[in-house]
Design a protein around this motif. Structure first.
Motif, PDB file in Angstrom:
ATOM      1  N   GLU A 154      36.044 105.126  81.486  1.00 42.58           N
ATOM      2  CA  GLU A 154      35.517 105.224  82.840  1.00 42.58           C
ATOM      3  C   GLU A 154      35.769 103.896  83.569  1.00 42.58           C
ATOM      4  N   PRO A 155      36.384 103.951  84.761  1.00 45.33           N
ATOM      5  CA  PRO A 155      36.622 102.701  85.512  1.00 45.33           C
ATOM      6  C   PRO A 155      35.316 101.970  85.793  1.00 45.33           C
ATOM      7  N   THR A 156      35.321 100.675  85.594  1.00 52.31           N
ATOM      8  CA  THR A 156      34.126  99.858  85.851  1.00 52.31           C
ATOM      9  C   THR A 156      34.230  99.108  87.174  1.00 52.31           C
ATOM     10  N   LEU A 157      35.346  99.321  87.878  1.00 52.34           N
ATOM     11  CA  LEU A 157      35.575  98.668  89.162  1.00 52.34           C
ATOM     12  C   LEU A 157      36.019  99.721  90.174  1.00 52.34           C
ATOM     13  N   LYS A 158      36.091  99.332  91.420  1.00 51.54           N
ATOM     14  CA  LYS A 158      36.726 100.174  92.438  1.00 51.54           C
ATOM     15  C   LYS A 158      38.127 100.518  91.927  1.00 51.54           C
ATOM     16  N   ILE A 159      38.575 101.750  92.143  1.00 54.04           N
ATOM     17  CA  ILE A 159      39.744 102.273  91.447  1.00 54.04           C
ATOM     18  C   ILE A 159      40.998 101.407  91.607  1.00 54.04           C
ATOM     19  N   ASP A 160      41.262 100.896  92.823  1.00 53.50           N
ATOM     20  CA  ASP A 160      42.467 100.077  93.003  1.00 53.50           C
ATOM     21  C   ASP A 160      42.340  98.740  92.283  1.00 53.50           C
ATOM     22  N   GLN A 161      41.104  98.218  92.217  1.00 54.69           N
ATOM     23  CA  GLN A 161      40.882  96.970  91.492  1.00 54.69           C
ATOM     24  C   GLN A 161      41.083  97.189  89.993  1.00 54.69           C
ATOM     25  N   TRP A 162      40.602  98.308  89.513  1.00 56.56           N
ATOM     26  CA  TRP A 162      40.743  98.642  88.091  1.00 56.56           C
ATOM     27  C   TRP A 162      42.220  98.800  87.734  1.00 56.56           C
ATOM     28  N   ILE A 163      42.983  99.466  88.591  1.00 56.07           N
ATOM     29  CA  ILE A 163      44.421  99.635  88.356  1.00 56.07           C
ATOM     30  C   ILE A 163      45.120  98.278  88.358  1.00 56.07           C
ATOM     31  N   GLY A 164      44.672  97.385  89.208  1.00 60.30           N
ATOM     32  CA  GLY A 164      45.244  96.030  89.233  1.00 60.30           C
ATOM     33  C   GLY A 164      45.040  95.302  87.919  1.00 60.30           C
ATOM     34  N   ILE A 165      43.884  95.502  87.294  1.00 55.37           N
ATOM     35  CA  ILE A 165      43.628  94.877  85.990  1.00 55.37           C
ATOM     36  C   ILE A 165      44.477  95.544  84.906  1.00 55.37           C
ATOM     37  N   ILE A 166      44.661  96.852  84.995  1.00 57.41           N
ATOM     38  CA  ILE A 166      45.546  97.537  84.042  1.00 57.41           C
ATOM     39  C   ILE A 166      46.940  96.919  84.103  1.00 57.41           C
ATOM     40  N   TYR A 167      47.441  96.696  85.331  1.00 60.24           N
ATOM     41  CA  TYR A 167      48.762  96.066  85.464  1.00 60.24           C
ATOM     42  C   TYR A 167      48.780  94.688  84.809  1.00 60.24           C
TER      43      TYR A 167
END
Length: 718
Positions: free
Chosen positions: A207-220
């Motif tokens: 489950e994302p723990t951040l706003k979705i675009d921020q979470w995707i940025g961390i995945i990158y």
């Protein structure tokens, strides 16, 4: 009777003054009459318009003081005689009332009540449309802006292009263009493929723990780091589930066995990045490592990217899921600033629809195209355009204010025949210039050279001429954020950057402090437990944060680096959005007070028509100054901001976004002084009250129209 026919009051007024001046100059000094050119005075206290007499006396080789004294005497005699009653500007009388000679200038004083009356009619008839013109009516414009990679949140640099693009779109609308705002979705490339690979592995598991675009940025950031560790020969199984301290020590051992200084530097950087990410996001780091530990991340991402380029349904589903999720988060951020796009154009679709193939076929037929080398050739080189040859053959300027002498080749194909992203920029540009009369690409200055290559390629293809550009690169510099006087460092690869969301939240928090402290100063403390008062603080602090961001990002010309000091952006002083918003509230409260007094019978109703006001009662010098400085030049200011001079390529126009900011700040500052020194709602002089309230509301119209173009919302209460 003087009547202005358009919003461009200043131009019409200047023409009238010069026509009257020329009529006298033909009588007084016909040989040199063409040099009698009046311009609005820089110092209104010394005259409304002025003429430089030094250039005239220099040509005549006569004494400046003697010539000027005689000129003024004769001109004032002429103005008081019946000879000048030959025009219809003011019921047969000249608009010019008298002249004086001061410091080498003929200073001209006008019939101010007449000018006031004619100007007020235009402003109050046009109201919210005052300043608009139809210069480019019937033309279409595309403004491409924001266009951030869809694998992370917007940072403050992205926010500058978004705010610039939104503002420029408004400006173009005000000069007649039908404007569409476009977002180019860069959904291809190594960064995106790497992020999609990680996203697809864990999206349904964590489950994302951040706003979705921020979470995707961390995945990158995590996936990029894990890929880099593999490239350094590290087996990521050795890092799996290691605590930060153990991971640090593991890297220490790897570094100790390395000998190449460059490799050691790279490993130390990886050590720092990995440990930083693990400290903040241990669950995500372990999950991504678990899912990819037995994969070659670089190869898997490249293969996934290729499948997407080829429109393979499974890959399309994975990519679009990640990209759309990220764009939804991006839009949430843009909503803080009321920024909307009309079109989202996906880079991938240029290939799917065949546009890439059509353009490449055309380019390969160009005499300037050099195909990729064959695999067996010793020197491997991608397909490219010899733009230096094209520049030379076309006779374009080289050197100062021209193209560089050894202009680099423009590579459009890799050795394997696949297209490069800069080529796809060409394809996208072709689509835009075919859809619009004007295209503005709001792109950072670090892309100046690639954009030159794109525009040269458009010229090579015959899509426009250098002297008649249809696509313009609006180049802007970076944004630096200061906190406690120190610059905040950013690194997307490490997942460390100043997100636009963070800037907004910090400014909103500062705005709340400002609102609460201001209420305390007025002995009207706000109770945040009261739902109505809490809603007021929430909404006002939101608008203040949004306005402060726009003010900061537009208040500096595009060619200059911006430094935003969070501690100073919201403080209510000059040169801040809060100062302008406060003065906008003042205009509203002034009208509320008048209406309340009218309801109580304290004030009389205002005159029914604009002809019924006594404009001679606007006799304070500041009133004329406000009118001449901030009301009648407004349409010209809008026009000059929207339509700067367009130089020959490769020079770029400069959009002075700070002009309207400075205009608003100056108007608010000068009106604030006037308001403090002059009572507006004068109970014992209702005619003067009416005239001053009309002037105030005309200034309000200008300020609100300027704020509209800046996309800053006026507040009703603050």
């Amino acid at each position: 009777m003087l009547e202005f026919k358009t919003d461009l009051i200043l131009d019409e007024l200047t023409d009238i003054v010069n026509n009257e001046l020329k009529a006298f100059a033909e009588i007084y000094d016909s040989e040199y009459s063409k040099f009698f050119i009046a311009r609005i005075s820089s110092d209104i206290t010394k005259g409304d318009f002025s003429v430089s007499l030094k250039s005239i006396t220099g040509r005549k080789r006569v004494n400046l003081n003697e010539y000027s004294a005689d000129l003024c005497e004769k001109y004032n005699e002429y103005l008081s005689s019946d000879n000048n009653n030959n025009n219809n500007n003011n019921e047969g009388k000249n608009l010019i009332q008298r002249v004086e000679f001061i410091n080498g200038f003929l200073n001209i004083f006008l019939d101010r009540p007449t000018v006031f009356k004619a100007g007020m009619k235009v402003i109050n008839e046009k109201k919210e449309n005052f300043g608009k013109c139809s210069l480019h009516k019937g033309k279409k414009a595309i403004v491409e802006h924001t266009s951030a990679n869809p694998n992370g949140p917007l940072h403050v640099g992205n926010l500058r292009t978004a705010v610039l693009g939104s503002h420029l779109s408004k400006l173009l609308e005000w000069v007649g263009y039908e404007v569409k705002q476009h977002y180019f979705v860069n959904d291809l490339g190594a960064q995106i493929g790497t992020t999609v690979l990680g996203f697809s592995k864990i999206y349904n598991k964590i489950e994302p723990t951040l706003k979705i675009d921020q979470w995707i940025g961390i995945i990158y950031a995590v996936m990029n780091t894990l890929s880099d560790t593999q490239k350094q020969g590290i087996d990521n199984n050795d890092l799996l589930y290691k605590k930060k301290e153990d991971a640090f020590n593991f890297f220490e051992g790897v570094i100790g066995n390395a000998e190449d200084p460059k490799k050691i530097k790279k490993l130390k950087d990886l050590q720092s990045t990995y440990c930083s990410l693990y400290e903040r996001f241990p669950v995500l780091v372990n999950a991504l490592n678990e899912e990819t530990k037995d994969l070659n991340i670089h190869s898997e991402a490249a293969e996934l990217n290729l499948r997407y380029e080829e429109n393979e349904s499974g890959a399309v589903k994975l990519f679009r899921s990640m990209v759309i999720n990220c764009l939804s988060g991006t839009q949430q951020t843009l909503d803080h600033f009321d920024i909307k796009h009309d079109c989202f154009d996906f880079e991938s679709e240029l290939g799917w629809e065949g546009s890439n193939d059509v353009v490449m076929e055309t380019l390969t037929k160009s005499p300037y195209f050099v195909p990729p080398t064959k695999k067996h050739e010793s020197k491997q080189e991608g397909g490219h355009l010899l733009l230096s040859n094209f520049i030379s053959d076309s006779g374009f300027k080289i050197g100062k204010k021209g193209y560089s002498k050894d202009f680099p080749n423009f590579y459009v194909l890799r050795v394997d025949g696949s297209t490069l992203y800069t080529f796809r920029d060409v394809v996208y540009s072709i689509k835009k210039v075919k859809q619009a009369d004007l295209v503005l690409n709001v792109i950072a200055s670090e892309q100046n050279l690639p954009q030159e290559k794109v525009n040269l390629t458009l010229q090579l293809l015959g899509l426009y001429e250098a002297k008649n550009k249809s696509q313009i690169h609006v180049s802007y510099e970076i944004v630096k954020l200061l906190k406690n006087g120190n610059e905040v460092k950013m690194s997307g690869r490490r997942g460390q950057y100043v997100r636009a969301d963070d800037l907004y939240n910090e400014l909103k928090e500062e705005g709340q402090k400002f609102i609460l402290s201001r209420a305390e100063e007025k002995n009207k403390p706000i109770d945040l437990n009261d739902p109505k008062q809490r809603k007021f603080v929430e909404q006002t602090s939101h608008e203040l944060a949004s306005a402060s961001t726009k003010y900061a990002l537009l208040g500096t010309g595009t060619r200059h680096i911006i430094k935003i000091d969070i501690d100073k952006v919201v403080n209510g002083e000059d040169k801040t959005a809060s100062f302008i918003l406060y003065n906008a509230v003042r205009f509203n409260s002034l009208n509320y007070k008048f209406q309340a007094g009218l309801d109580k019978g304290i004030y009389q109703p205002l005159p029914e028509t604009l002809d019924d006001y006594d404009y001679s009662l606007l006799d304070e010098p500041t009133e004329w100054y406000l009118f001449m400085k901030y009301i009648i030049p407004f349409p010209n200011t809008v026009l000059s901001a929207a339509c700067p001079n367009i130089p020959l390529s490769p020079q770029l126009p400069e959009y002075h976004t700070n002009r309207l900011i400075d205009y608003c700040d100056g108007l608010a500052r000068e009106y604030s002084k006037y308001y403090k020194n002059n009572k507006i709602l004068i109970q014992d002089n209702q005619e003067k009250l009416a005239a001053r309230l009309l002037l105030s509301n005309s200034l309000k119209t200008v300020l609100f129209n300027a704020m509209n173009i800046l996309t800053i919302k006026p507040l009703d209460k603050m």
